[in-house]
Design a protein around this motif. Structure first.
Motif, PDB file in Angstrom:
ATOM      1  N   PHE A  20      13.818   7.116  -7.353  1.00  0.00           N
ATOM      2  CA  PHE A  20      13.340   6.650  -6.057  1.00  0.00           C
ATOM      3  C   PHE A  20      12.202   7.545  -5.556  1.00  0.00           C
ATOM      4  CE2 PHE A  20      17.680   5.271  -6.552  1.00  0.00           C
ATOM      5  CZ  PHE A  20      17.763   4.026  -5.956  1.00  0.00           C
ATOM      6  N   ASP A  21      10.980   7.065  -5.685  1.00  0.00           N
ATOM      7  CA  ASP A  21       9.816   7.777  -5.139  1.00  0.00           C
ATOM      8  C   ASP A  21       9.794   9.248  -5.535  1.00  0.00           C
ATOM      9  OD1 ASP A  21       8.713   5.537  -3.810  1.00  0.00           O
ATOM     10  OD2 ASP A  21      10.135   5.801  -2.165  1.00  0.00           O
ATOM     11  N   PRO A  55       7.682   3.223 -15.870  1.00  0.00           N
ATOM     12  CA  PRO A  55       7.977   3.193 -14.432  1.00  0.00           C
ATOM     13  C   PRO A  55       7.543   1.860 -13.809  1.00  0.00           C
ATOM     14  CG  PRO A  55       6.776   5.201 -15.051  1.00  0.00           C
ATOM     15  CD  PRO A  55       6.715   4.285 -16.220  1.00  0.00           C
ATOM     16  N   ARG A  56       8.299   1.415 -12.811  1.00  0.00           N
ATOM     17  CA  ARG A  56       7.941   0.182 -12.110  1.00  0.00           C
ATOM     18  C   ARG A  56       6.731   0.413 -11.192  1.00  0.00           C
ATOM     19  NH1 ARG A  56      11.554  -4.048 -10.486  1.00  0.00           N
ATOM     20  NH2 ARG A  56      12.752  -3.441 -12.343  1.00  0.00           N
ATOM     21  N   SER A  57       6.679   1.613 -10.611  1.00  0.00           N
ATOM     22  CA  SER A  57       5.554   1.946  -9.736  1.00  0.00           C
ATOM     23  C   SER A  57       5.411   3.460  -9.665  1.00  0.00           C
ATOM     24  CB  SER A  57       5.761   1.361  -8.329  1.00  0.00           C
ATOM     25  OG  SER A  57       6.895   1.939  -7.714  1.00  0.00           O
ATOM     26  N   GLY A  58       4.283   3.900  -9.127  1.00  0.00           N
ATOM     27  CA  GLY A  58       4.036   5.331  -8.985  1.00  0.00           C
ATOM     28  C   GLY A  58       2.924   5.805  -9.900  1.00  0.00           C
ATOM     29  N   SER A  59       2.537   7.063  -9.710  1.00  0.00           N
ATOM     30  CA  SER A  59       1.425   7.651 -10.449  1.00  0.00           C
ATOM     31  C   SER A  59       1.906   8.857 -11.254  1.00  0.00           C
ATOM     32  CB  SER A  59       0.334   8.094  -9.465  1.00  0.00           C
ATOM     33  OG  SER A  59      -0.654   8.865 -10.110  1.00  0.00           O
ATOM     34  N   ASP A  63      -3.243  16.161 -16.906  1.00  0.00           N
ATOM     35  CA  ASP A  63      -4.540  16.792 -17.164  1.00  0.00           C
ATOM     36  C   ASP A  63      -5.677  15.949 -16.592  1.00  0.00           C
ATOM     37  OD1 ASP A  63      -6.060  18.897 -18.036  1.00  0.00           O
ATOM     38  OD2 ASP A  63      -6.063  18.330 -20.147  1.00  0.00           O
ATOM     39  N   GLY A  64      -5.432  15.398 -15.402  1.00  0.00           N
ATOM     40  CA  GLY A  64      -6.456  14.650 -14.684  1.00  0.00           C
ATOM     41  C   GLY A  64      -6.558  13.174 -15.012  1.00  0.00           C
ATOM     42  N   THR A  65      -5.771  12.692 -15.970  1.00  0.00           N
ATOM     43  CA  THR A  65      -5.845  11.295 -16.405  1.00  0.00           C
ATOM     44  C   THR A  65      -4.548  10.561 -16.065  1.00  0.00           C
ATOM     45  OG1 THR A  65      -7.311  11.864 -18.239  1.00  0.00           O
ATOM     46  CG2 THR A  65      -6.141   9.768 -18.392  1.00  0.00           C
ATOM     47  N   GLU A  66      -4.673   9.359 -15.532  1.00  0.00           N
ATOM     48  CA  GLU A  66      -3.500   8.551 -15.216  1.00  0.00           C
ATOM     49  C   GLU A  66      -2.845   8.058 -16.519  1.00  0.00           C
ATOM     50  OE1 GLU A  66      -0.549   7.201 -13.398  1.00  0.00           O
ATOM     51  OE2 GLU A  66      -2.164   7.737 -12.002  1.00  0.00           O
ATOM     52  N   ILE A  67      -1.550   8.352 -16.680  1.00  0.00           N
ATOM     53  CA  ILE A  67      -0.853   7.946 -17.903  1.00  0.00           C
ATOM     54  C   ILE A  67       0.333   7.029 -17.631  1.00  0.00           C
ATOM     55  CG2 ILE A  67      -1.553   9.988 -19.225  1.00  0.00           C
ATOM     56  CD1 ILE A  67       1.341  11.064 -18.766  1.00  0.00           C
ATOM     57  N   ALA A  68       0.651   6.766 -16.361  1.00  0.00           N
ATOM     58  CA  ALA A  68       1.781   5.885 -16.050  1.00  0.00           C
ATOM     59  C   ALA A  68       1.553   4.524 -16.685  1.00  0.00           C
ATOM     60  CB  ALA A  68       1.959   5.752 -14.546  1.00  0.00           C
TER      61      ALA A  68
END
Length: 232
Positions: A20-21, A55-59, A63-68
């Motif tokens: 949860f968040d 993950p359903r949501s979130g970031s 190392d500076g790159t979005e991987i979600a």
């Protein structure tokens, strides 16, 4: 910029909401302990970071790159390694074959001699098949397979579980040496004393929520939190 920045992570298994968040951060050259009772969501957090569970949501910025939402192999190539609780070594291959196989797709890799300097027991057992290793030796091999890929961040899921005290002592010494050499680590562990002995900071999860963020010294100064969320 932190090496790992997690914000508002929500993860589900089917219809069951597990995380949860969840928000956390890990600095370069830092050891972070993720603590909590069984079922608190610790392993799910590691699997969500590594892309084993999406993950359903979130970031998740690494190392500076979005991987979600990325696949596990892509996250591994970016420099994150997860040592699963069940080790997942190849039982039909010997120690050295396990290590060489793990290193094949790595852009940077540790020489075998560095692995064997870190785990002298593996050098002695380098021609033994995975199925012929003791539990402690299998855990050494699982960690070594992650290290040979020269990871920026290594995630350890219950590395001391079920092992004899003398093996725990030896593995803990290796983790302390890795930390001293600047290896960034996130460790999930039920052995609270062991985890706190190497951690710079710690998070506690309870029913999928982060309920504590602080140093081991902060945590030890709040016995009510230790008792309420960890049962000690």
């Amino acid at each position: 910029m932190s090496l790992l920045e997690v914000a508002g992570l929500n993860t589900f298994y089917g219809d069951s909401h597990i995380l949860f968040d969840v928000s956390m951060h890990v600095e370069r050259n830092e050891v972070v302990a993720l603590l909590g009772r069984n079922g608190a969501g610790k392993s799910t957090t590691l699997k969500s970071l590594m892309g084993v569970v999406t993950p359903r949501s979130g970031s998740v910025k690494f190392d500076g790159t979005e991987i979600a939402g990325k696949k596990s192999h892509a996250i591994a190539l970016a420099g994150m390694q997860l040592v699963h609780e069940d080790r997942r070594i190849f039982g039909s291959l010997n120690v050295e074959e396990n290590l060489v196989l793990a290193s094949l797709s790595a852009s940077e890799k540790w020489p075998l001699e560095r692995i064997y300097d870190t785990f002298p027991r593996l050098k002695e057992r380098r021609t033994s098949r995975g199925t012929d290793l003791s539990g402690g030796e299998q855990q050494m091999l699982a960690i070594a397979r992650a290290l040979i890929r020269s990871p920026k961040l290594i995630l350890l899921d219950e590395p001391f579980e079920g092992l004899a005290p003398i093996i725990v002592r030896d593995l803990l010494a290796v983790c302390k040496k890795l930390a001293a050499d600047g290896q960034t680590i996130v460790i999930v562990e039920q052995n609270i004393a062991a985890a706190l002995s190497i951690a710079n900071r710690t998070y506690i999860l309870n029913n999928g929520h982060v309920v504590f963020d602080g140093t081991p010294q902060d945590l030890k100064a709040k016995p009510e939190i230790l008792h309420r969320y960890l049962g000690v």
